[in-house]
Scaffold this motif. Structure first.
Motif, short mmCIF file in Angstrom:
data_model
loop_
_atom_site.label_atom_id
_atom_site.label_comp_id
_atom_site.label_asym_id
_atom_site.label_seq_id
_atom_site.Cartn_x
_atom_site.Cartn_y
_atom_site.Cartn_z
N GLY A 72 -9.34 -26.88 4.48
CA GLY A 72 -10.55 -26.60 5.03
C GLY A 72 -11.60 -25.89 3.96
N ALA A 73 -10.86 -25.03 3.26
CA ALA A 73 -11.65 -24.42 2.00
C ALA A 73 -12.07 -25.53 0.96
CB ALA A 73 -10.93 -23.11 1.40
N LEU A 74 -11.15 -26.19 0.72
CA LEU A 74 -11.32 -27.38 -0.45
C LEU A 74 -12.25 -28.35 0.21
CD1 LEU A 74 -7.81 -28.12 -1.63
CD2 LEU A 74 -9.45 -26.63 -2.74
N GLY A 75 -12.26 -28.62 1.55
CA GLY A 75 -13.55 -29.46 2.12
C GLY A 75 -14.85 -29.03 2.04
N ALA A 76 -14.78 -27.47 2.26
CA ALA A 76 -15.98 -26.76 2.29
C ALA A 76 -16.71 -26.85 0.78
CB ALA A 76 -15.86 -25.58 2.57
N LEU A 77 -15.90 -26.80 -0.39
CA LEU A 77 -16.37 -26.90 -1.48
C LEU A 77 -16.66 -28.17 -2.12
CD1 LEU A 77 -13.83 -24.04 -3.12
CD2 LEU A 77 -16.42 -24.04 -2.82
N LEU A 78 -15.77 -29.21 -2.01
CA LEU A 78 -15.80 -30.32 -2.31
C LEU A 78 -16.60 -31.44 -1.80
CD1 LEU A 78 -12.12 -30.66 -3.53
CD2 LEU A 78 -13.97 -30.04 -4.89
N LEU A 79 -16.88 -31.35 -0.43
CA LEU A 79 -17.45 -32.63 0.39
C LEU A 79 -18.96 -31.96 0.62
CD1 LEU A 79 -14.36 -33.43 2.88
CD2 LEU A 79 -15.24 -34.38 0.53
#
Length: 430
Positions: A72-79
């Motif tokens: 979820g953190a990666l999705g917040a940063l990358l998407l």
């Protein structure tokens, strides 16, 4: 039943809030989904124990907990380039649908005998990829529906629902694990997300105003650059990150403590999380009194107090001391988020607050999953009580480190500004 609440049972501002048909229609499914997530506190780790190889259950449990949060953190940063352009309703529906499908696949794959550790972690991780955006959509959904005054009340109700689920969800899951596989409890959580997606997509909403232009690229990096120019705020972020890192192993070590040291089942694990959540609710309600204290000392006292509560896990022959200690840990933890955000809001430059908050969220989302992963590795080499007590000792150590950070940051500001920051009254008392 809900139709009579606004007029008879609810006090003050809550009457107008629940008189709104849209809020009254959606809030029950939000609460149901929160309850489902609360049950996964127990189910995700308990299923990892069942799937993990002998001697490796702790590692798999840590990886499973991290997989359920970190993407979820990666999705917040990358998407962000794509997701921030979508309206709140669509964000919530997309996230809920993804979680319903992938979490719902876990019991089906388990029944088919194909649920390996790799498949389990993959399904958990992929299901959480958009969850940060789904949460954002959930809190933004009522923006065109409610007045400014009602939004504060709505956020309060949503937060109360989360804390209530922290009490009831693990306790319910602890009872259900004695009857059904934890895979089916995760499937029940998936069903709540399916209901949430359907109800959100089918509920009429007023036409929303056009969304604001997307933030400039590099917003997180820009926020970190601002933090570097404000040592006190950067120190607060570092202290909070260490606090969350020290907490991460607790989610993995506590189930092993219950099963291996106390020789008990998931029902007792649910009781631990229930008393923690109950303590947190009481602590949050006592925030008004806490805010009369200087913010930094209160924050550092909470971290040390949480650690002291975890020291009770050194007693392994009975559950009562650690139950009381965990309830105390929840009690002191309850006000932490509000106090740390208040300190940030009071110290941060007004023009940079949004970018600082974005950077803060991105950084903190990595701490607890990393701690859970490290905790899982440690549990395969040492005992659960050792890890839990070690987490408490680390939290206690963070408090003097934070005090040192405070002194260093004050040394870089004029003496009179330091005096103001130490004795500044909350705005409500000014």
């Amino acid at each position: 039943m809900l139709s009579v609440l606004p007029g008879r049972l609810l006090p003050g501002p809550y009457r107008a809030l629940f008189a709104d048909k849209t809020f009254r229609r959606l809030m029950p499914v939000f609460a149901l989904s929160d309850l489902g997530d609360g049950m996964t506190f127990v189910a995700v780790v308990w299923l990892a124990f069942a799937l993990g190889p002998d001697g490796g259950q702790g590692t798999l449990a840590g990886i499973a907990v991290a997989a359920y949060v970190l993407p979820g953190a990666l999705g917040a940063l990358l998407l962000g380039r794509w997701m921030r352009r979508l309206p709140a309703r669509r964000l919530l529906v997309i996230d809920s649908t993804l979680r319903a499908v992938l979490l719902g696949a876990i019991p089906l794959v388990h029944v088919a005998g194909l649920l390996t550790p790799a498949v389990y972690v993959g399904l958990l991780g992929t299901s959480s990829l958009l969850h940060a955006w789904g949460k954002a959509g959930k809190y933004a959904l009522f923006a065109p529906v409610l007045s400014d005054e009602q939004r504060l009340t709505a956020n309060s109700v949503l937060s109360t629902s989360l804390w209530t689920a922290t009490i009831a969800g693990p306790a319910l899951a602890g009872l259900l694990v004695g009857v059904v596989s934890p895979a089916w409890i995760i499937g029940a959580d998936a069903a709540t997300f399916a209901i949430l997606a359907y109800r959100t997509s089918s509920t009429p909403l007023p036409v929303a105003a056009p969304p604001p232009p997307p933030p400039m690229p590099g917003g997180t990096q820009q926020g970190l650059a601002v933090l570097r120019r404000h040592p006190e705020l950067l120190g607060l972020l570092a202290v909070t990150w260490l606090f969350n890192l020290a907490y991460g192993p607790v989610e993995v070590a506590l189930p092993l403590f219950v099963s291996d040291d106390l020789r008990a089942g998931a029902g007792l694990l649910g009781a631990y999380w229930a008393v923690f959540g109950l303590g947190a609710v009481i602590g949050a309600l006592a925030l008004g009194a806490t805010r009369r204290l200087p913010l930094w000392p209160a924050i550092l006292g909470i971290i040390a107090g949480h650690g002291i509560g975890l020291l009770s896990f050194a007693v392994t022959d009975t559950a009562l001391p650690s139950l009381l200690g965990f309830a105390f840990a929840g009690l002191v933890y309850g006000p932490y988020s509000a106090l740390s955000l208040t300190l940030l809001q009071e110290r941060a430059p007004a023009e940079s607050l949004t970018t600082i908050l974005a950077a803060r969220s991105a950084v903190l989302l990595t701490a607890s999953p990393l701690g859970a992963t490290l905790g899982g590795l440690l549990l395969d080499r040492t005992s659960a009580p050792t890890v839990l007590v070690g987490c408490g000792a680390l939290m206690i150590a963070v408090a003097p480190v934070g005090a040192g950070v405070l002194r260093l940051s004050q040394a870089r500001r004029p003496a009179e500004k330091t005096e103001q920051s130490l004795h500044k009254k909350p705005r409500s008392e000014a």
